[in-house]
Design an enzyme around this catalytic site. Structure first.
Site, PDB file in Angstrom:
ATOM      1  N   GLU A 185       7.131   0.514  -1.405  1.00  0.00           N
ATOM      2  CA  GLU A 185       6.250   1.681  -1.463  1.00  0.00           C
ATOM      3  C   GLU A 185       7.019   2.992  -1.639  1.00  0.00           C
ATOM      4  O   GLU A 185       6.894   3.935  -0.849  1.00  0.00           O
ATOM      5  CB  GLU A 185       5.346   1.725  -0.228  1.00  0.00           C
ATOM      6  CG  GLU A 185       4.405   0.526  -0.156  1.00  0.00           C
ATOM      7  CD  GLU A 185       3.400   0.620   0.980  1.00  0.00           C
ATOM      8  OE1 GLU A 185       3.509   1.535   1.814  1.00  0.00           O
ATOM      9  OE2 GLU A 185       2.495  -0.234   1.032  1.00  0.00           O
ATOM     10  N   GLU A 212       2.080  -7.462   0.564  1.00  0.00           N
ATOM     11  CA  GLU A 212       1.385  -7.055   1.791  1.00  0.00           C
ATOM     12  C   GLU A 212      -0.112  -7.238   1.583  1.00  0.00           C
ATOM     13  O   GLU A 212      -0.634  -6.983   0.493  1.00  0.00           O
ATOM     14  CB  GLU A 212       1.687  -5.596   2.170  1.00  0.00           C
ATOM     15  CG  GLU A 212       3.119  -5.365   2.635  1.00  0.00           C
ATOM     16  CD  GLU A 212       3.372  -3.931   3.091  1.00  0.00           C
ATOM     17  OE1 GLU A 212       2.409  -3.261   3.522  1.00  0.00           O
ATOM     18  OE2 GLU A 212       4.534  -3.487   3.002  1.00  0.00           O
TER      19      GLU A 212
END
Length: 826
Positions: free
Chosen positions: A443, A525
């Site tokens: 991220e 995720e």
């Protein structure tokens, strides 16, 4: 056929000749009765002082007032000195600079110090100190001289300290300064020398540090071909005639193959040597059968053994393809994954070997076959456990590149250190058969702009150069940090990645595949509540090779990420919660190692069982529940609801059968059909009365499975259950004791919150204790431990005296029969 037989005969003759030569060398070495290198675990007998100390790096410094301890050590998990109810509790402080991210724990600056001396042995010309992990910004001093610095808290590092040492037999002093200052982490990091330390003595001609790599080149039904790569260092000024003797040994100690390289003249410096070896009747490493081998390598220089080293490896092949998915040893395998941070719950981040192993055991026992080490390299001991137990690993390097997520995080050091840290991870971990991916980040803010493209290209190229046998991936999320930007503009992010890591992007699977049919996707995720949707995407689409839930287990920090709340109006599904939350509470497994509701749900999703049932805690009339994206409804496996007789209880049944039936005390409450194209949950409202609640999975009217919840009796006794009743007399071994409040028949009371007094005697201590309640802030080493939903945990550890004997744990509570357990230490 004759040529084939002759080839086999020549191969057999060469093998026999190699065995004879190897035995001759081995006997000669044994006759010398001297090790070719010395590797010493350097964990014992350190001194520690919290706070910055002027002059502590000098050998003459008086450390008599410092505390004595053993490594690994994490000072952030220890009780703070200034306890104040509501403000400072155990290791938690409301003034923590890390606040919710680090679970309100405290960092700071501290010093470690150790005295040692070395025996005189003129063969050894190099002494290395190796740290597997220090959080963070460490300085290593030897006899008052700076040996080196290392900013990153998660990669192993080593320094050649030969030039700083005193003559043999004379004491040396090593000092390590550790600075965990400012806001530098998004989760609980811990503080200190939290992983193992080794002192390594080598001769002038040796294998370089982490310079041995074993790779499987091919496998067939009856044999395998492997390649052994060794980087040999020659630190003398003259050329040396060098060869390697290599012995491949299976897990039972049986020699599987022996080989030697041709003699090679090596100049001063380094030289790479390669030997390809055939292993007959090779036992392959897999998740079901994690067979391991060791490669025992001797360096023979000018006729003398000058180095010996051993590495563990597995014989296996991996392949990734958008049409066939992921294959292990040629067989398709779907990745049932969980994200894990590195802490060990009540032990903090201290890398005690058994604690690392137990986390892997728990993941395996609950259906996982893969772990993403988020968002940093794990300990070597964690990967060793994954190798032994058959768990696949995504080994991740960084959580940030050059743009910060916190003011004092790794972005300050990335440009100068990323190559060193990436090499540290890959070279240390490349022999682990469990590791199947290298991940270069998670991220990243700069992931989809020109800066990020350039950095990624460099990272991927470097990773491929260091190890071309594994794919490179990265956890990529939608543009929540760049509002208004469309997901389609992220396409260039994946141009350089071998496998595309998708964070929370299940809805993009099919659309992206239609646009990019060769893209291999892994869900890096996902939310537990969406487990069924994600897993259907994996099962349906071979280009989606697996799913990693956030998270596999609860961890410290990221407080309240998995919260649920009761309010008059539905609220935002936000994550992090303030004091007194201290753990994330979004794992499938809680801090004590017990299953949470989402784990039972996942058992049905993954077909580990056919039916499960949960009962929601009563919601007051006029109120509604909101749980975070990472959270779960406040439900659990209980039919103990005294005071709610006659009131409707919300019951959820998870099953894939066409129909489920619910019964209470033998009476049918109702039946519901399950449409698996939409979900696997049936919802019932049941008027509470004590007794037996039973859910039944039906197929064509026949019962195929059932689940029961029973109202228990009153709390009557404490039961102690050890995960292992015999452990080693080692500080790296532990026994985990489940503390349970039960009724007279031994059934756990699922709503019992009972303070339990713990007393230990014998050759051990309580290393940590607590419960799974994410808001029950307390010391993790208190003699009183309160149960949460009927359970707590105590962790026993042998004393540092290497003595065998017993450890006895006594658990007492007012009005209850006490419990006792005895652990054998040998």
């Amino acid at each position: 056929m004759k040529n084939y037989q002759l080839k086999k005969l020549n191969k057999s003759f060469r093998s026999i000749l190699s065995i004879i030569l190897f035995l001759i060398v081995s006997v000669a070495c044994k006759q010398q009765n001297q090790p070719a290198r010395i590797e010493t675990l350097f964990d014992d007998d350190w001194k520690f002082q919290l706070g910055d100390v002027q002059g502590a790096e000098m050998p003459s410094f008086n450390d008599s007032g410092w505390r004595s301890l053993d490594l690994p050590h994490d000072w952030s998990i220890e009780d703070l000195s200034n306890q104040e109810p509501g403000k400072v509790v155990g290791p938690f402080s409301k003034e923590s600079i890390g606040t919710t991210a680090t679970g309100y724990t405290v960092g700071g600056t501290a010093w470690y110090r150790k005295s040692f001396s070395l025996d005189k042995d003129e063969r050894f010309s190099q002494v290395i100190i190796n740290f597997d992990g220090v959080y963070m910004n460490s300085e290593v001093w030897v006899n008052g001289k700076l040996a080196g610095k290392h900013p990153y808290g998660y990669t192993a590092f080593h320094f050649d300290i030969t030039e700083f040492l005193n003559p043999a037999g004379t004491p040396n002093v090593i000092d390590v300064k550790v600075k965990n200052e400012g806001k530098n982490s998004r989760w609980y990091s811990g503080s200190g020398i939290y992983r193992h330390v080794w002192l390594i003595q080598k001769q002038p001609i040796r294998i370089a540090h982490n310079g041995l790599f074993v790779n499987t080149e091919s496998i067939s039904e009856n044999e395998a071909d492997i390649a052994v790569f060794a980087t040999v260092e020659n630190s003398i000024n003259n050329n040396a005639d060098v060869k390697l003797h290599i012995r491949i040994v299976d897990a039972n100690g049986k020699v599987a193959a022996i080989s030697e390289t041709p003699v090679k003249s090596i100049q001063s410096g380094t030289e790479n040597m390669i030997q390809r070896i055939n292993v007959p009747q090779a036992k392959l490493w897999s998740t079901a059968n994690p067979n391991l081998y060791t490669a025992e390598v001797e360096v023979i220089a000018n006729g003398k053994v000058t180095d010996q080293t051993i590495t563990t490896f597995g014989i296996r092949t991996i392949h990734f393809d958008a049409k066939k998915g992921f294959t292990l040893n040629g067989k398709p395998l779907l990745l049932k994954g969980g994200n894990l941070h590195h802490d060990n719950g009540f032990l903090g981040s201290a890398t005690i070997d058994r604690a690392e192993e137990r986390r892997v055991e728990l993941m395996k026992a609950n259906g996982f076959n893969a772990i993403r080490a988020s968002h940093n390299p794990p300990s070597k001991q964690f990967l060793d456990a994954c190798d032994r137990l058959g768990i696949l690993v995504m080994d991740e390097a960084f959580d940030q590149w050059v743009r910060p997520k916190n003011p004092q995080d790794y972005h300050l050091y990335f440009r100068d250190w990323w190559k060193k840290d990436l090499k540290s991870m890959i070279y240390r971990d490349r022999n682990h058969p469990s590791v199947i991916f290298w991940s270069i980040g998670n991220e990243l803010n700069e992931r989809a702009d020109s800066l990020g493209y350039a950095i990624r290209k460099e990272l991927v190229a470097e990773a491929h150069k260091l190890d071309s046998t594994r794919p490179v991936t990265e956890g990529v999320c939608e543009f929540w940090d760049h509002w208004g930007r469309e997901w389609s503009t992220a396409a260039p992010v994946f141009d350089d990645l071998d496998v595309a890591g998708y964070n929370y992007l299940q809805k993009q699977f099919e659309a992206d595949h239609a646009e990019y049919p060769d893209r291999i996707i892994v869900s890096t995720e996902s939310h537990a509540a969406d487990a069924y949707a994600y897993w259907r995407g994996v099962e349906k689409n071979p280009y989606v090779i697996g799913d990693f839930v956030w998270t596999g287990m609860d961890h410290l920090g990221e407080t309240g990420c998995g919260n649920s709340k009761i309010s008059e109006e539905p609220g935002p599904r936000v994550g992090l919660q303030p004091w007194p939350w201290f753990s994330n509470y979004c794992g499938d497994i809680d801090l004590c190692g017990n299953k949470k509701p989402q784990s039972y749900y996942r058992d049905v999703v993954w077909d580990n069982c056919k039916i499960e049932m949960m009962v929601h805690t009563p919601i007051p009339e006029g109120m509604v529940e909101t749980f975070s994206y990472w959270g779960w409804p406040d439900e659990y496996t209980s039919w103990n609801w005294a005071g709610h007789e006659g009131k409707l209880m919300d019951v959820r049944v998870f099953a894939k059968s066409p129909m489920v039936r619910l019964e209470l005390n033998g009476k049918v409450i109702g039946e519901q059909t399950i449409d698996t194209s939409k979900g696997i949950t049936a919802n019932f409202k049941v008027p509470y009365e004590p007794g037996v609640l039973k859910a039944i999975a039906l197929n064509e009217g026949k019962e195929i499975a059932s689940k029961e919840l029973r109202t228990t009796g009153a709390p009557a006794k404490i039961k102690l259950i050890a995960d292992r009743s015999t452990i080693e007399a080692s500080r790296n071994d532990l026994s985990y004791i489940s503390v349970e409040v039960t009724d007279d028949e031994g059934h756990v009371i699922p709503d019992a919150a009972v303070p339990v007094t713990l007393t230990v005697s014998g050759v051990g201590e309580i290393a940590g204790s607590g419960n799974a309640n994410p808001t029950d802030m307390k010391s993790f080493n208190s003699p009183v431990c309160k149960t949460f939903r009927g359970k707590a945990l105590a962790i026993l550890r042998p004393l540092n005296n290497k003595k065998s004997g017993t450890i006895t744990l006594l658990a007492e509570a007012d009005g209850l029969e006490s419990g006792e357990v005895i652990i054998q230490v040998q």
